[in-house]
Design a protein around this motif. Structure first.
Motif, PDB file in Angstrom:
ATOM      1  N   SER A 238       0.859  -1.181   0.000  1.00 50.35           N
ATOM      2  CA  SER A 238       0.000   0.000   0.000  1.00 50.35           C
ATOM      3  C   SER A 238       0.891   1.224   0.000  1.00 50.35           C
ATOM      4  CB  SER A 238      -0.929  -0.004   1.213  1.00 50.35           C
ATOM      5  OG  SER A 238      -0.176   0.219   2.397  1.00 50.35           O
ATOM      6  N   GLY A 239       0.322   2.351  -0.418  1.00 47.03           N
ATOM      7  CA  GLY A 239       1.159   3.543  -0.477  1.00 47.03           C
ATOM      8  C   GLY A 239       0.398   4.807  -0.762  1.00 47.03           C
ATOM      9  N   ASP A 240       1.143   5.907  -0.773  1.00 43.07           N
ATOM     10  CA  ASP A 240       0.619   7.256  -0.998  1.00 43.07           C
ATOM     11  C   ASP A 240      -0.649   7.533  -0.188  1.00 43.07           C
ATOM     12  OD1 ASP A 240       2.753   7.539  -2.684  1.00 43.07           O
ATOM     13  OD2 ASP A 240       1.617   8.392  -4.338  1.00 43.07           O
ATOM     14  N   PRO A 241      -0.585   7.391   1.143  1.00 49.26           N
ATOM     15  CA  PRO A 241      -1.765   7.639   1.968  1.00 49.26           C
ATOM     16  C   PRO A 241      -2.191   9.103   1.930  1.00 49.26           C
ATOM     17  CG  PRO A 241      -0.013   6.578   3.259  1.00 49.26           C
ATOM     18  CD  PRO A 241       0.590   7.041   1.964  1.00 49.26           C
TER      19      PRO A 241
ATOM     20  N   GLY B 229      -7.729   8.070   2.492  1.00 47.20           N
ATOM     21  CA  GLY B 229      -7.534   6.917   1.617  1.00 47.20           C
ATOM     22  C   GLY B 229      -6.091   6.518   1.501  1.00 47.20           C
ATOM     23  N   VAL B 230      -5.869   5.561   0.594  1.00 44.44           N
ATOM     24  CA  VAL B 230      -4.535   5.001   0.375  1.00 44.44           C
ATOM     25  C   VAL B 230      -4.652   4.163  -0.897  1.00 44.44           C
ATOM     26  CG1 VAL B 230      -4.956   2.920   1.769  1.00 44.44           C
ATOM     27  CG2 VAL B 230      -2.610   3.808   1.593  1.00 44.44           C
TER      28      VAL B 230
ATOM     29  N   LEU C 247      11.021  -8.515   1.976  1.00 45.38           N
ATOM     30  CA  LEU C 247      10.491  -7.327   1.297  1.00 45.38           C
ATOM     31  C   LEU C 247       8.962  -7.368   1.293  1.00 45.38           C
ATOM     32  CD1 LEU C 247      10.952  -4.716  -0.280  1.00 45.38           C
ATOM     33  CD2 LEU C 247      11.254  -6.077  -2.357  1.00 45.38           C
ATOM     34  N   GLN C 248       8.398  -8.565   1.065  1.00 45.74           N
ATOM     35  CA  GLN C 248       6.935  -8.690   1.121  1.00 45.74           C
ATOM     36  C   GLN C 248       6.402  -8.368   2.513  1.00 45.74           C
ATOM     37  OE1 GLN C 248       5.327 -12.329  -0.484  1.00 45.74           O
ATOM     38  NE2 GLN C 248       6.346 -12.061  -2.460  1.00 45.74           N
ATOM     39  N   ALA C 249       7.133  -8.790   3.538  1.00 45.44           N
ATOM     40  CA  ALA C 249       6.669  -8.573   4.920  1.00 45.44           C
ATOM     41  C   ALA C 249       6.621  -7.092   5.265  1.00 45.44           C
ATOM     42  CB  ALA C 249       7.575  -9.313   5.901  1.00 45.44           C
ATOM     43  N   VAL C 250       7.640  -6.344   4.841  1.00 54.55           N
ATOM     44  CA  VAL C 250       7.664  -4.929   5.198  1.00 54.55           C
ATOM     45  C   VAL C 250       6.602  -4.150   4.406  1.00 54.55           C
ATOM     46  CG1 VAL C 250       9.498  -4.036   3.677  1.00 54.55           C
ATOM     47  CG2 VAL C 250       9.275  -3.152   5.988  1.00 54.55           C
ATOM     48  N   HIS C 251       6.360  -4.568   3.155  1.00 56.89           N
ATOM     49  CA  HIS C 251       5.270  -3.944   2.390  1.00 56.89           C
ATOM     50  C   HIS C 251       3.907  -4.253   3.012  1.00 56.89           C
ATOM     51  CE1 HIS C 251       6.887  -1.815  -1.046  1.00 56.89           C
ATOM     52  NE2 HIS C 251       7.690  -2.811  -1.343  1.00 56.89           N
ATOM     53  N   ALA C 252       3.752  -5.473   3.516  1.00 61.11           N
ATOM     54  CA  ALA C 252       2.463  -5.853   4.113  1.00 61.11           C
ATOM     55  C   ALA C 252       2.237  -5.171   5.465  1.00 61.11           C
ATOM     56  CB  ALA C 252       2.385  -7.373   4.275  1.00 61.11           C
ATOM     57  N   ALA C 253       3.305  -4.665   6.071  1.00 64.89           N
ATOM     58  CA  ALA C 253       3.198  -4.097   7.419  1.00 64.89           C
ATOM     59  C   ALA C 253       2.936  -2.593   7.436  1.00 64.89           C
ATOM     60  CB  ALA C 253       4.473  -4.396   8.209  1.00 64.89           C
ATOM     61  N   PHE C 254       3.429  -1.865   6.432  1.00 67.24           N
ATOM     62  CA  PHE C 254       3.358  -0.392   6.444  1.00 67.24           C
ATOM     63  C   PHE C 254       3.069   0.164   5.050  1.00 67.24           C
ATOM     64  CE2 PHE C 254       7.032  -1.775   9.127  1.00 67.24           C
ATOM     65  CZ  PHE C 254       6.435  -1.612  10.370  1.00 67.24           C
ATOM     66  N   PRO C 255       2.400   1.317   4.991  1.00 66.02           N
ATOM     67  CA  PRO C 255       2.314   2.009   3.704  1.00 66.02           C
ATOM     68  C   PRO C 255       3.676   2.593   3.325  1.00 66.02           C
ATOM     69  CG  PRO C 255       1.349   3.378   5.425  1.00 66.02           C
ATOM     70  CD  PRO C 255       1.714   2.052   6.074  1.00 66.02           C
ATOM     71  N   PHE C 256       3.918   2.703   2.022  1.00 69.62           N
ATOM     72  CA  PHE C 256       5.187   3.228   1.492  1.00 69.62           C
ATOM     73  C   PHE C 256       4.952   4.530   0.714  1.00 69.62           C
ATOM     74  CE2 PHE C 256       8.898   0.080   1.096  1.00 69.62           C
ATOM     75  CZ  PHE C 256       8.498  -0.703   2.163  1.00 69.62           C
ATOM     76  N   LEU C 257       5.931   5.428   0.799  1.00 66.33           N
ATOM     77  CA  LEU C 257       6.072   6.514  -0.173  1.00 66.33           C
ATOM     78  C   LEU C 257       7.338   6.196  -0.953  1.00 66.33           C
ATOM     79  CD1 LEU C 257       5.482   9.723   2.037  1.00 66.33           C
ATOM     80  CD2 LEU C 257       3.787   8.397   0.759  1.00 66.33           C
TER      81      LEU C 257
ATOM     82  N   PHE D 260       5.713   1.775 -12.425  1.00 67.96           N
ATOM     83  CA  PHE D 260       4.318   2.028 -12.034  1.00 67.96           C
ATOM     84  C   PHE D 260       3.610   0.713 -11.727  1.00 67.96           C
ATOM     85  CE2 PHE D 260      -0.181   2.238 -12.897  1.00 67.96           C
ATOM     86  CZ  PHE D 260      -0.565   3.247 -12.025  1.00 67.96           C
ATOM     87  N   GLU D 261       3.806  -0.281 -12.571  1.00 65.09           N
ATOM     88  CA  GLU D 261       3.095  -1.550 -12.382  1.00 65.09           C
ATOM     89  C   GLU D 261       3.412  -2.201 -11.039  1.00 65.09           C
ATOM     90  OE1 GLU D 261       2.888  -2.908 -17.111  1.00 65.09           O
ATOM     91  OE2 GLU D 261       4.300  -3.905 -15.736  1.00 65.09           O
ATOM     92  N   HIS D 262       4.586  -1.908 -10.482  1.00 63.55           N
ATOM     93  CA  HIS D 262       4.999  -2.608  -9.252  1.00 63.55           C
ATOM     94  C   HIS D 262       4.981  -1.749  -8.000  1.00 63.55           C
ATOM     95  CE1 HIS D 262       6.341  -5.288 -12.437  1.00 63.55           C
ATOM     96  NE2 HIS D 262       6.169  -6.249 -11.549  1.00 63.55           N
ATOM     97  N   MET D 263       4.554  -0.509  -8.105  1.00 61.44           N
ATOM     98  CA  MET D 263       4.551   0.385  -6.944  1.00 61.44           C
ATOM     99  C   MET D 263       3.122   0.818  -6.609  1.00 61.44           C
ATOM    100  SD  MET D 263       7.663   0.733  -5.986  1.00 61.44           S
ATOM    101  CE  MET D 263       8.743  -0.487  -6.734  1.00 61.44           C
ATOM    102  N   PRO D 264       2.850   1.055  -5.325  1.00 62.61           N
ATOM    103  CA  PRO D 264       1.506   1.511  -4.917  1.00 62.61           C
ATOM    104  C   PRO D 264       1.343   3.006  -5.171  1.00 62.61           C
ATOM    105  CG  PRO D 264       2.903   1.234  -2.990  1.00 62.61           C
ATOM    106  CD  PRO D 264       3.729   0.810  -4.165  1.00 62.61           C
ATOM    107  N   LEU D 265       1.235   3.371  -6.448  1.00 63.52           N
ATOM    108  CA  LEU D 265       1.127   4.773  -6.850  1.00 63.52           C
ATOM    109  C   LEU D 265      -0.288   5.092  -7.306  1.00 63.52           C
ATOM    110  CD1 LEU D 265       4.459   5.024  -8.865  1.00 63.52           C
ATOM    111  CD2 LEU D 265       3.918   6.298  -6.762  1.00 63.52           C
TER     112      LEU D 265
END
Ligand SMILES: [Fe+2]
Length: 512
Positions: free
Chosen positions: A45-48, A52-53, A220-230, A268-273
């Motif tokens: 998840s990302g760009d909160p 929303g997010v 890497l999957q664990a940290v993405h699943a734990a927090f939103p990213f910018l 773009f395809e791989h980032m929560p943008l």
């Protein structure tokens, strides 16, 4: 030259549009039966915002070979809940994973409550994804007493294990910022810790496979699943030390524009943008602002896409006239104006620039001779001077800049005039080390030791792998340099190597 660039970039955008239409008529697979789970790349998840997010995943049955999905759109259901078992669902819906976007999924949510945790999950056919956790930002100007976040960068897959991410996933954070070099473009190399699949990245399919290899890593999957990213990129998401449409090895602009378009599309395809970052050919809008209640404004900057070519032959060079070229730019005119307007308007307690490369002036040559890295802000002195002069004159509250790129930890006090130690400090810089790039490392290399003594601005440096954990409060920013002893084998413990604070109203770092 400018006309030719404009034509190139816009014709690539048209090419993208016609490619999309190819699939427009194909009916979606609504309830496919998969032989194995297509959720091999995890969730993110990302760009909160305050309401929303963006939720992300990508379907890939055969992740290292183009994804292995049918050339049809696929229905994907998603749900968002206020508890980790997804029993109190507050939002749900359906979207399409389409082949022209590599079966990636971006769900841009709105209508959520500010400043709280949510959990989410995807379903496609007979399979469900892992459950991810994310968090919305506080409402604009709402009083907020704390933001805990970490910065990460430079995760060369071949050079080490993502042990730092295993530890980061267990931290108590609200947010992670990734400051670039999420992937590296070079071909697989023998005798390293791990090995890239495939050759030097050129096509969308090449870049997709590389992202898939990196995103297959459980830490890497664990940290993405734990927090939103910018997220922002640096150079290796396309090609080492590229600048605008200038390629390191001097490829013709027409050829490099196609490669850049491929790299940007896969990014773009791989980032929560958000939708606002959907690429148009070789263009992708990545610089963007965030606000975290009254506590902080965050300016995510793009120092790759709009910069002029590195001066004086790039790399580390003696002082040369090109470094001072007043027409050179690292942000491009539009982004520079946007940043200064944003800083000028900001009413936040802290103003953070999150970007790729160090701003500090750093002589990298031991001994009396001075040499500078042309790929950093050092190669673009006019841009840097305008920024520092702006900070000195307009005095936005508590400016701090965060960077990655150089694969070591640095704390630098940035003065109004970089070469004048009698001028006041106007901004504090924290440069975070790499997750893996350049391998195990040590406390400090001999070159770094010389740099630390020969450059007045340096408060701290260290050459181990890890990340920087920040605790931001109205009166103080605290930075903890978290380092692992090794990345060449798994399981390294983590420790805090050093801690610094910046106090409100007093630019410059002090040992904590
Ligand atoms: Fe890097």
């Amino acid at each position: 030259m400018l006309d030719r660039r404009a034509f190139l970039l816009s014709s690539l955008a048209l090419y993208g549009a016609s490619a999309r239409e190819v699939f427009a008529g194909a009916p979606a697979l609504q309830n496919p039966r998969f032989p194995t789970s297509p959720f091999t790349l995890g969730v993110a998840s990302g760009d909160p915002s305050a309401d929303g997010v963006v939720l992300w995943t990508r379907l890939a049955l055969d992740p290292l070979n183009g994804g292995g999905m049918p050339a049809r759109p696929i229905d994907v259901q998603w749900q968002v809940a206020t508890d980790d078992r997804l029993s109190r669902v507050v939002r749900s819906g359906k979207t399409l994973a389409s082949p022209e976007w590599g079966h990636s999924v971006h769900v841009e949510l709105s209508g959520l409550e500010p400043h709280r945790w949510y959990w989410y999950q995807f379903r496609a056919g007979n399979e469900v994804s892992a459950i991810g956790r994310t968090r919305t930002f506080p409402a604009a100007q709402a009083p907020v007493d704390r933001l805990r976040f970490a910065i990460a960068s430079c995760q060369q897959y071949e050079q080490g294990h993502y042990t730092a991410y295993e530890h980061m996933a267990n931290e108590d954070l609200d947010l992670v910022m990734h400051l670039g070099d999420y992937i590296y473009e070079n071909p697989g190399t023998d005798n390293r810790v791990r090995k890239h699949v495939g050759g030097e990245l050129m096509t969308v399919n090449d870049y997709r496979n590389r992202y898939a290899q990196y995103k297959g890593d459980p830490a890497l999957q664990a940290v993405h699943a734990a927090f939103p990213f910018l997220v922002v990129w640096d150079d290796h998401e396309v090609d080492n030390n590229y600048a605008g449409l200038s390629q390191e090895a001097g490829a013709p602009v027409e050829q490099f524009a196609l490669r850049r378009a491929a790299g940007y599309k896969a990014y773009f395809e791989h980032m929560p943008l958000r939708r606002s970052s959907i690429p148009r050919g070789a263009l992708l809008q990545l610089y963007r602002p965030f606000s975290y209640g009254s506590l902080a404004s965050v300016f995510m900057l793009d120092t790759r896409q709009y910069r002029t070519d590195q001066p004086c032959g790039d790399n580390v060079q003696p002082v040369c006239p090109g470094m001072r070229d007043p027409t050179a730019t690292i942000l491009g005119a539009a982004q520079e104006k946007w940043l200064m307007d944003g800083l000028h308007r900001s009413r936040s307690g802290w103003n953070m620039l999150a970007q790729q490369i160090p701003v500090a002036s750093l002589d990298r040559w031991p001994g009396p001779e001075r040499r500078y890295s042309m790929d950093k802000w050092d190669g673009y002195d006019a841009s840097r001077s305008r920024l520092l002069q702006f900070l000195g004159a307009r005095k936005p509250s508590n400016p701090v800049t965060l960077a990655g790129d150089v694969h070591n930890n640095w704390v630098n006090d940035l003065r109004l005039r970089v070469d004048d130690p009698t001028s006041p400090v106007v901004m504090t810089e924290f440069v975070g080390t790499s997750i893996t790039s350049t391998g195990d490392g040590s406390e400090m290399s001999p070159t770094m030791k010389a740099m630390a003594t020969e450059n007045e601005c340096v408060r701290f440096c260290n050459d181990q792998r890890g990340y920087v954990r920040f605790d931001l409060r109205p009166k103080e920013l605290r930075a903890d340099f978290r380092v692992v002893e090794y990345v060449s084998r798994p399981g390294a413990p983590i420790k805090t190597r050093a801690s610094f604070v910046v106090e409100r109203g007093q630019p410059g770092a002090k040992p904590a």
